[in-house]
Design a protein around this motif. Structure first.
Motif, PDB file in Angstrom:
ATOM      1  N   ALA A   4       8.615   6.508   3.252  1.00 41.62           N
ATOM      2  CA  ALA A   4       9.029   5.087   2.750  1.00 41.62           C
ATOM      3  C   ALA A   4       7.931   4.095   3.027  1.00 41.62           C
ATOM      4  CB  ALA A   4      10.308   4.643   3.670  1.00 41.62           C
ATOM      5  N   VAL A   5       7.402   4.164   4.153  1.00 45.40           N
ATOM      6  CA  VAL A   5       5.933   3.266   4.460  1.00 45.40           C
ATOM      7  C   VAL A   5       5.015   3.232   3.357  1.00 45.40           C
ATOM      8  CG1 VAL A   5       4.227   2.483   5.832  1.00 45.40           C
ATOM      9  CG2 VAL A   5       6.251   2.794   6.780  1.00 45.40           C
ATOM     10  N   TYR A   6       4.373   4.816   3.204  1.00 46.12           N
ATOM     11  CA  TYR A   6       3.822   4.734   1.998  1.00 46.12           C
ATOM     12  C   TYR A   6       3.892   4.296   0.492  1.00 46.12           C
ATOM     13  CZ  TYR A   6      -0.257   6.878  -0.127  1.00 46.12           C
ATOM     14  OH  TYR A   6      -1.666   7.125  -0.916  1.00 46.12           O
ATOM     15  N   GLY A   7       5.168   4.554   0.433  1.00 44.34           N
ATOM     16  CA  GLY A   7       5.776   4.277  -1.037  1.00 44.34           C
ATOM     17  C   GLY A   7       5.993   2.757  -1.153  1.00 44.34           C
ATOM     18  N   LEU A   8       6.003   1.972  -0.138  1.00 44.68           N
ATOM     19  CA  LEU A   8       6.409   0.348  -0.086  1.00 44.68           C
ATOM     20  C   LEU A   8       4.780  -0.077  -0.218  1.00 44.68           C
ATOM     21  CD1 LEU A   8       8.924  -0.228   2.612  1.00 44.68           C
ATOM     22  CD2 LEU A   8       9.066  -0.499   0.129  1.00 44.68           C
ATOM     23  N   GLN A   9       3.801   0.597   0.370  1.00 44.01           N
ATOM     24  CA  GLN A   9       2.425   0.310   0.099  1.00 44.01           C
ATOM     25  C   GLN A   9       1.765   0.459  -1.031  1.00 44.01           C
ATOM     26  OE1 GLN A   9       0.516   2.866   3.220  1.00 44.01           O
ATOM     27  NE2 GLN A   9       0.539   1.048   4.728  1.00 44.01           N
ATOM     28  N   ALA A  10       2.331   1.655  -1.844  1.00 46.36           N
ATOM     29  CA  ALA A  10       2.124   1.741  -3.147  1.00 46.36           C
ATOM     30  C   ALA A  10       2.635   0.656  -4.178  1.00 46.36           C
ATOM     31  CB  ALA A  10       2.408   3.206  -3.630  1.00 46.36           C
ATOM     32  N   ALA A  11       3.902   0.390  -3.847  1.00 45.62           N
ATOM     33  CA  ALA A  11       4.499  -0.501  -4.653  1.00 45.62           C
ATOM     34  C   ALA A  11       3.868  -1.832  -4.681  1.00 45.62           C
ATOM     35  CB  ALA A  11       5.804  -0.725  -3.918  1.00 45.62           C
ATOM     36  N   TYR A  12       3.293  -2.173  -3.346  1.00 50.34           N
ATOM     37  CA  TYR A  12       2.520  -3.585  -3.231  1.00 50.34           C
ATOM     38  C   TYR A  12       1.305  -3.339  -4.092  1.00 50.34           C
ATOM     39  CZ  TYR A  12      -0.385  -7.202  -1.214  1.00 50.34           C
ATOM     40  OH  TYR A  12      -1.156  -8.187  -1.132  1.00 50.34           O
ATOM     41  N   ARG A  13       0.617  -2.257  -3.991  1.00 52.43           N
ATOM     42  CA  ARG A  13      -0.724  -2.179  -4.727  1.00 52.43           C
ATOM     43  C   ARG A  13      -0.274  -2.282  -6.416  1.00 52.43           C
ATOM     44  NH1 ARG A  13      -1.586   2.560  -1.314  1.00 52.43           N
ATOM     45  NH2 ARG A  13      -1.215   3.776  -2.879  1.00 52.43           N
ATOM     46  N   ALA A  14       0.682  -1.684  -6.677  1.00 51.50           N
ATOM     47  CA  ALA A  14       1.196  -1.834  -8.020  1.00 51.50           C
ATOM     48  C   ALA A  14       1.698  -3.197  -8.712  1.00 51.50           C
ATOM     49  CB  ALA A  14       2.398  -0.802  -8.453  1.00 51.50           C
ATOM     50  N   TRP A  15       2.373  -3.979  -7.471  1.00 56.06           N
ATOM     51  CA  TRP A  15       2.683  -5.306  -7.661  1.00 56.06           C
ATOM     52  C   TRP A  15       1.560  -6.318  -7.743  1.00 56.06           C
ATOM     53  CZ3 TRP A  15       6.700  -7.891  -9.530  1.00 56.06           C
ATOM     54  CH2 TRP A  15       6.936  -9.263  -9.475  1.00 56.06           C
ATOM     55  N   SER A  16       0.465  -6.043  -7.047  1.00 56.39           N
ATOM     56  CA  SER A  16      -0.832  -6.897  -6.796  1.00 56.39           C
ATOM     57  C   SER A  16      -1.878  -6.623  -7.378  1.00 56.39           C
ATOM     58  CB  SER A  16      -0.876  -7.041  -5.460  1.00 56.39           C
ATOM     59  OG  SER A  16      -1.516  -5.787  -4.776  1.00 56.39           O
ATOM     60  N   GLY A  17      -1.739  -5.223  -7.913  1.00 52.67           N
ATOM     61  CA  GLY A  17      -2.979  -4.773  -8.665  1.00 52.67           C
ATOM     62  C   GLY A  17      -4.256  -4.476  -7.742  1.00 52.67           C
ATOM     63  N   SER A  18      -4.038  -4.455  -6.327  1.00 54.87           N
ATOM     64  CA  SER A  18      -5.138  -4.200  -5.624  1.00 54.87           C
ATOM     65  C   SER A  18      -5.672  -2.762  -5.397  1.00 54.87           C
ATOM     66  CB  SER A  18      -4.669  -4.674  -3.975  1.00 54.87           C
ATOM     67  OG  SER A  18      -3.452  -3.638  -3.765  1.00 54.87           O
ATOM     68  N   GLY A  19      -4.791  -1.712  -6.090  1.00 47.18           N
ATOM     69  CA  GLY A  19      -5.384  -0.359  -6.095  1.00 47.18           C
ATOM     70  C   GLY A  19      -6.659  -0.316  -6.884  1.00 47.18           C
ATOM     71  N   ALA A  20      -6.839  -1.065  -7.959  1.00 50.01           N
ATOM     72  CA  ALA A  20      -8.034  -1.039  -8.803  1.00 50.01           C
ATOM     73  C   ALA A  20      -9.243  -1.554  -8.173  1.00 50.01           C
ATOM     74  CB  ALA A  20      -7.796  -1.826 -10.151  1.00 50.01           C
ATOM     75  N   LEU A  21      -8.776  -2.568  -7.236  1.00 51.44           N
ATOM     76  CA  LEU A  21     -10.126  -3.291  -6.505  1.00 51.44           C
ATOM     77  C   LEU A  21     -10.560  -2.444  -5.689  1.00 51.44           C
ATOM     78  CD1 LEU A  21     -11.699  -5.586  -5.551  1.00 51.44           C
ATOM     79  CD2 LEU A  21      -9.991  -6.197  -3.810  1.00 51.44           C
ATOM     80  N   GLN A  22      -9.866  -1.316  -5.123  1.00 51.24           N
ATOM     81  CA  GLN A  22     -10.309  -0.142  -3.987  1.00 51.24           C
ATOM     82  C   GLN A  22     -11.209   0.919  -5.140  1.00 51.24           C
ATOM     83  OE1 GLN A  22      -7.329   1.753  -1.494  1.00 51.24           O
ATOM     84  NE2 GLN A  22      -6.258  -0.206  -1.388  1.00 51.24           N
ATOM     85  N   ALA A  23     -10.461   0.889  -6.256  1.00 53.86           N
ATOM     86  CA  ALA A  23     -11.589   2.012  -7.009  1.00 53.86           C
ATOM     87  C   ALA A  23     -12.651   1.723  -7.415  1.00 53.86           C
ATOM     88  CB  ALA A  23     -10.475   2.439  -8.192  1.00 53.86           C
TER      89      ALA A  23
END
Length: 203
Positions: A82-101
């Motif tokens: 649940a925690v990891y899923g919420l973190q992924a949801a936040y990355r999807a909403w904010s677009g922060s995952g692309a910044l990490q990549a």
């Protein structure tokens, strides 16, 4: 007979490991990020080898004898997903995952990546049922050396899969040069993790 046991072990192991799971989603994302891929592949492979070996050795009966332990793992695993899923949801909403990549491997520390990988591996009660109980039971159809060879086949399937998933993920990097692709991936991961979390609590 031994070749048959090897093929059977590889096939059974591959069938259980390749099925879409939270651990595979994590390894895929780490591979796309090129973030501690070697360590993650080693941990997932060695963990499976340990569990498969324990199951073939006959230790799998412990899992079936301690249903309360499985229940506690379900609760812990559900909370973690649940925690990891919420973190992924936040990355999807904010677009922060692309910044990490875009940081070429920078991101989570080795310690954080290793602890997360271990949690995905050992907080999932199904990993014990699949590797220790199911594969352990299947191995008994090949007595003597055949049982050992069956385990080798299953372990080889695990190693081959995680190496291919972790290091093969980079082939998808051109697709993920687009920040929106990361948002879609994180959205899928979020839905997947939260669904698994709910299912763990229901079952």
């Amino acid at each position: 007979m031994l070749l048959t046991a090897l093929i059977a072990g590889f096939t059974a192991g591959a069938g259980l490991i390749i099925a879409i799971g939270s651990q595979n989603a994590f390894v895929l994302r780490q591979g796309l990020l090129r973030n501690h891929v070697g360590a993650i592949v080693a941990i997932t492979s060695l963990s499976d080898i340990l569990l498969i070996s324990a199951g073939v050795a006959g230790i799998g009966f412990i899992v079936t004898e301690w249903p309360s332990a499985i229940y506690l793992l379900q609760l812990g695993g559900a909370a973690f997903l649940a925690v990891y899923g919420l973190q992924a949801a936040y990355r999807a909403w904010s677009g922060s995952g692309a910044l990490q990549a875009s940081q070429s491997g920078a991101g989570a520390s080795l310690k954080a990546a290793v602890l997360t990988c271990l949690a995905f591996t050992f907080l999932n009660p199904h990993v014990y049922l699949d590797t220790m109980v199911l594969l352990g039971s299947l191995s008994t159809h090949y007595p003597g050396a055949g049982q050992f060879v069956f385990a080798i086949g299953a372990c080889f399937a695990s190693i081959a899969w995680f190496v291919a998933l972790g290091y093969g993920a980079r082939l998808l990097r051109p697709v993920f040069n687009n920040p929106n692709a990361w948002r879609v991936l994180d959205a899928i991961i979020a839905v997947f993790m939260l669904t698994l979390s709910a299912l763990m609590l229901i079952n």
